[in-house]
Design a protein around this motif. Sequence first.
Motif, mmCIF file in Angstrom:
data_model
loop_
_atom_site.group_PDB
_atom_site.id
_atom_site.type_symbol
_atom_site.label_atom_id
_atom_site.label_comp_id
_atom_site.label_asym_id
_atom_site.label_seq_id
_atom_site.Cartn_x
_atom_site.Cartn_y
_atom_site.Cartn_z
ATOM 1 N N UNK A 45 -10.867 9.618 -1.157
ATOM 2 C CA UNK A 45 -10.555 8.903 0.086
ATOM 3 C C UNK A 45 -9.494 7.842 -0.202
ATOM 4 N N UNK A 46 -8.413 7.881 0.567
ATOM 5 C CA UNK A 46 -7.278 6.991 0.274
ATOM 6 C C UNK A 46 -6.901 6.101 1.460
ATOM 7 N N UNK A 47 -7.790 5.974 2.440
ATOM 8 C CA UNK A 47 -7.439 5.177 3.614
ATOM 9 C C UNK A 47 -7.442 3.674 3.332
ATOM 10 N N UNK A 48 -8.045 3.261 2.221
ATOM 11 C CA UNK A 48 -7.989 1.852 1.809
ATOM 12 C C UNK A 48 -8.144 1.782 0.295
ATOM 13 N N UNK A 49 -7.789 0.629 -0.276
ATOM 14 C CA UNK A 49 -7.940 0.452 -1.728
ATOM 15 C C UNK A 49 -9.406 0.550 -2.125
ATOM 16 N N UNK B 156 0.859 -1.192 0.000
ATOM 17 C CA UNK B 156 0.000 0.000 0.000
ATOM 18 C C UNK B 156 0.892 1.237 0.000
ATOM 19 N N UNK B 157 0.557 2.261 -0.787
ATOM 20 C CA UNK B 157 1.383 3.469 -0.816
ATOM 21 C C UNK B 157 1.291 4.229 0.510
ATOM 22 N N UNK B 158 2.372 4.909 0.919
ATOM 23 C CA UNK B 158 2.270 5.770 2.101
ATOM 24 C C UNK B 158 1.340 6.942 1.788
ATOM 25 N N UNK B 159 0.665 7.495 2.804
ATOM 26 C CA UNK B 159 -0.307 8.581 2.574
ATOM 27 C C UNK B 159 0.255 9.756 1.776
ATOM 28 N N UNK C 185 -1.747 -7.976 -1.794
ATOM 29 C CA UNK C 185 -1.607 -7.266 -3.077
ATOM 30 C C UNK C 185 -2.641 -6.148 -3.087
ATOM 31 N N UNK C 186 -2.172 -4.918 -2.895
ATOM 32 C CA UNK C 186 -3.043 -3.752 -2.726
ATOM 33 C C UNK C 186 -3.886 -3.496 -3.978
ATOM 34 N N UNK C 187 -3.259 -3.477 -5.136
ATOM 35 C CA UNK C 187 -3.969 -3.134 -6.370
ATOM 36 C C UNK C 187 -5.054 -4.125 -6.746
ATOM 37 N N UNK C 188 -4.828 -5.409 -6.440
ATOM 38 C CA UNK C 188 -5.803 -6.447 -6.778
ATOM 39 C C UNK C 188 -6.737 -6.766 -5.612
ATOM 40 N N UNK C 189 -6.483 -6.147 -4.453
ATOM 41 C CA UNK C 189 -7.270 -6.404 -3.233
ATOM 42 C C UNK C 189 -7.320 -7.900 -2.937
ATOM 43 N N UNK C 190 -6.158 -8.555 -3.079
ATOM 44 C CA UNK C 190 -6.077 -10.001 -2.848
ATOM 45 C C UNK C 190 -5.096 -10.283 -1.710
ATOM 46 N N UNK C 191 -5.465 -11.181 -0.789
ATOM 47 C CA UNK C 191 -4.570 -11.483 0.339
ATOM 48 C C UNK C 191 -3.308 -12.242 -0.086
ATOM 49 N N UNK D 267 1.160 4.843 -7.003
ATOM 50 C CA UNK D 267 1.312 3.462 -6.552
ATOM 51 C C UNK D 267 2.770 3.078 -6.295
ATOM 52 N N UNK D 268 2.952 2.082 -5.454
ATOM 53 C CA UNK D 268 4.252 1.453 -5.224
ATOM 54 C C UNK D 268 4.480 0.394 -6.304
#
Length: 605
Positions: free
Chosen positions: A372-376, A351-354, A422-428, A406-407
């Motif tokens: 809003x950027x607190x979550x994907x 996840x990118x830093x704020x 995996x932040x971009x895919x919202x997959x654990x 993005x990172x």
Amino acid sequence: MLVVGIIKRNWRPFCGMLFLSQIKEATRHLFTPADRRIPRIRIETRQAATLAGQRIMVAVDGWPKHSRYPNGHFVRSLGSAGDKETETEVLLLEHDVPHQDFSQAVLSFLPKMPWNITEEDMAVREDLRNLTVCSVDPPGCTDIDDALHCRDLPNGNQEVGVHIADVSHFIRPGNAMDLEAANRGTTVYLTGRRIDMVPELLSSNLCSLRSSVERLAFSCIWEINDKAEIVKTRFTKSVINSKASLTYAEAQMRIDDANMNDDTTKSLRGLNRLAKILKKRRIEKGALTLSSPEVRFHIDSETHDPIDLQTKELKETNSMVEEFMLLANISVAQKIYDEFSECALLRKHPAPPPSNYDILNKAAKSKDMVIHTDSAKALADSLDAAQVDGFPYFNTLLRILATRCMMQAVYFCSGMDSDFHHYGLASPIYTHFTSPIRRYSDIIVHRLLAVAIGADSTYPDLMDKHKQSALCNNLNYRHKMAQYAQRASVAYHTQLFFKSRGILNEEGFILFVRKNAIIVLIPKFGLEGTVFFENKDKPSPKLIFNEEVPSLTVEGHSFNMFDKVKVTISLDASNVQHQKIRMSLVEPNVIFPGKLTYRMLMGCQ
């Protein structure tokens, strides 16, 4: 971090050009590297007159304490500056892309031709040659990694298969071909040229899942219900016979043509229907749909020069293939981690830093919006809601900016890390399984999966988490340098395109605002360029930069992010080694001091 000493200098030969001394018959000259970060290097040579106008390589020998420049020596000439082959060679060398011909030691491990699938192969594989399998790829693709099938089951569910080229069958652990592929890490796709990770006999023939030929595959097969929920998953080594090698456009045409009802078309329609459900569910979970302007060149078949440049158009079928590749990668990732929790090769996206989102937040605020950027999930929802009446391209521009926040996604060994997300895919959990012809990571994943299902034997390095981690470091480096090389190739061919076009006027949008410039995106060409408002040889205009908005006021005219402008685009070839695309403002027409317009000030006719 405090540097207390240098144990070993990481000097390498540099590409660049020699600029001759003004002193007659001098033997000491200054070499200017192509990489602007590297200082000029003083070399001694009696070949200066011959080397002028050539791209050459120079190595650094040392840097005397009281010298302005390091000393070096001439290594070799690469060819004439501006020659396409020479410039491509420079590009590959500067990005550390291994591109030498495969050695005889590597080629000796290729299968002897003619090659055929043997009875021994069939005995340990599932025979899927009767299935209506097809591949869907970009035009001209010869290294076909993946193929798909979809068929109805008697219980009302559907069977979907992702079939991946079984490269690990041909490349065995530890041999010369394996070591070379591990070093290269990835195939590199330049404009008009491909640098293969594995020899062409494998990449474009024996491993490529071409139509109407029997091929070895590693298959991930699901039973899926009508809601696109997975009922059952299995993995098997297989033999397939693809019924069609289609482009995205051809597959789309089949799906859309109501008169076509053959087995391949029915399979495609089933896949497409399920893919839409899968994508919708992924996005609901917080997967990001970002944007990055990609361009496609149309190359002259004789001169190999670019004759047209346009942004890539994505079809439903692009998304269809992507959804099932993602599903296969996630399914395989879970399987290999369940079996080998300490040595699974996985891929994560931090996840990118704020602070990364500062520019995105400012851009949205300029249009009275909040991102809003607190979550994907929050980011994805905000981007979906970000619309401006009468400005349909606004959402795309915002997604382009979000992409820049993005990172970088990276490979890692599961036993050396605790954060798999995996932040971009919202997959654990995630890995790469679907492209073993062009990514070495996928070959390792194939080997792990094969051991997990009892289809192959293991070997010490595969189960050594420290060696896996070192391998991941190299793969991450090679992947990053391949991306940079690909971008540099696109930039070079863009220059060639505009060199033959002269000056063009095009509409664009302001993507970023700087203290003395605006950065403009031209959607038609997927091209970015900088319009400077200061010229060291001309009177300076009155500039007011507001970092908070951000905006730049030039002689009373305000420029904000996403403003529409018109610019001239031309090639500045005044520096042979560092040619660049130059943009000049046409509209709005800003009046500068002394009643000069911007175009008059910049000398643009």
